[in-house]
Scaffold this motif. Sequence first.
Motif, PDB file in Angstrom:
ATOM      1  N   ARG A   1     -38.557 -11.499  22.770  1.00  6.51           N
ATOM      2  CA  ARG A   1     -38.540 -10.429  23.774  1.00  6.51           C
ATOM      3  C   ARG A   1     -38.397  -9.052  23.117  1.00  6.51           C
ATOM      4  NH1 ARG A   1     -36.022 -14.374  26.977  1.00  6.51           N
ATOM      5  NH2 ARG A   1     -33.945 -13.892  26.143  1.00  6.51           N
TER       6      ARG A   1
ATOM      7  N   ILE B   1     -35.557  -1.991  24.625  1.00  2.00           N
ATOM      8  CA  ILE B   1     -35.496  -3.106  25.562  1.00  2.00           C
ATOM      9  C   ILE B   1     -34.418  -2.950  26.633  1.00  2.00           C
ATOM     10  CG2 ILE B   1     -33.931  -4.548  24.192  1.00  2.00           C
ATOM     11  CD1 ILE B   1     -35.867  -6.913  24.973  1.00  2.00           C
ATOM     12  N   GLY B   2     -33.281  -2.355  26.315  1.00  3.13           N
ATOM     13  CA  GLY B   2     -32.267  -2.115  27.330  1.00  3.13           C
ATOM     14  C   GLY B   2     -31.569  -3.367  27.843  1.00  3.13           C
ATOM     15  N   THR B   3     -31.545  -4.433  27.051  1.00  5.28           N
ATOM     16  CA  THR B   3     -30.837  -5.668  27.414  1.00  5.28           C
ATOM     17  C   THR B   3     -29.937  -6.056  26.242  1.00  5.28           C
ATOM     18  OG1 THR B   3     -32.446  -7.200  26.441  1.00  5.28           O
ATOM     19  CG2 THR B   3     -32.888  -6.409  28.693  1.00  5.28           C
ATOM     20  N   ILE B   4     -29.243  -7.187  26.406  1.00 11.56           N
ATOM     21  CA  ILE B   4     -28.373  -7.652  25.322  1.00 11.56           C
ATOM     22  C   ILE B   4     -29.139  -8.472  24.286  1.00 11.56           C
ATOM     23  CG2 ILE B   4     -26.373  -7.683  26.851  1.00 11.56           C
ATOM     24  CD1 ILE B   4     -26.615 -10.778  26.811  1.00 11.56           C
ATOM     25  N   ASP B   5     -30.451  -8.579  24.423  1.00 10.50           N
ATOM     26  CA  ASP B   5     -31.218  -9.412  23.503  1.00 10.50           C
ATOM     27  C   ASP B   5     -31.000  -9.059  22.035  1.00 10.50           C
ATOM     28  OD1 ASP B   5     -32.452 -11.303  25.195  1.00 10.50           O
ATOM     29  OD2 ASP B   5     -33.897  -9.806  25.866  1.00 10.50           O
TER      30      ASP B   5
ATOM     31  N   ALA C   1     -34.813 -14.493  22.574  1.00  7.46           N
ATOM     32  CA  ALA C   1     -34.365 -13.105  22.565  1.00  7.46           C
ATOM     33  C   ALA C   1     -35.116 -12.304  21.505  1.00  7.46           C
ATOM     34  CB  ALA C   1     -32.859 -13.055  22.306  1.00  7.46           C
TER      35      ALA C   1
END
Length: 209
Positions: free
Chosen positions: A158, A111-115, A155
């Motif tokens: 996602r 995902i490459g996010t802070i989720d 989150a």
Amino acid sequence: MTREHQRPVLQPSAAFDGIIGSDDPEAAHRLAQETSWALLHRVRQVADPEIVQRVVEVAAGDGINDITELWARESPHSLAGVLWRLYLLRRIAIADPEGTADLFARGSRRIGTIDPIVVGAAEPATPESIAELCDRILRGAFVGDLGATLDRAAAYARVMAAGAAELADDRDVHDEAHGTELTTRAFRYATIARELDGAARRWRDGTLG
């Protein structure tokens, strides 16, 4: 944040059964609102960990099926619709623990996010740890900050969407039908994530129905 809501009307079970199977959408909508807010307020007022856990555990059984049948028809702009989505995430994890853990692990890498950090899952992702994570998310609806719980659930959805999308890419080459099914699943998780994000905002500004 709290919300003033009409005191729920207690109805005999026969009336309840009749509404579930009826063609009166307004009665069903009203009952969905009343049951969702009554459940939230009752559990929050008692604040008994055993009661909270029992409410969470109904996601593993059939005890709430009639109520969630009503909630499933409700908008994500409503508490009933929001609680149904939280229970749905939990039921999916129960129904397919290995597959859910695999999608979460794949999504966390992709995902490459802070989720994944927002979700706060234990590493490595296992069927047991993801089931416990979904328990904690659902429990958070009845204790603490509902807005933060909805942020966390969004989150999670996602991450699951990212995992389903990655697995779909892998399977498309070998099994196009399965790849299409996974792409649809990724879309549904992404939709739930957007709905829960919106619900968190509405909870904070007092407009959750």
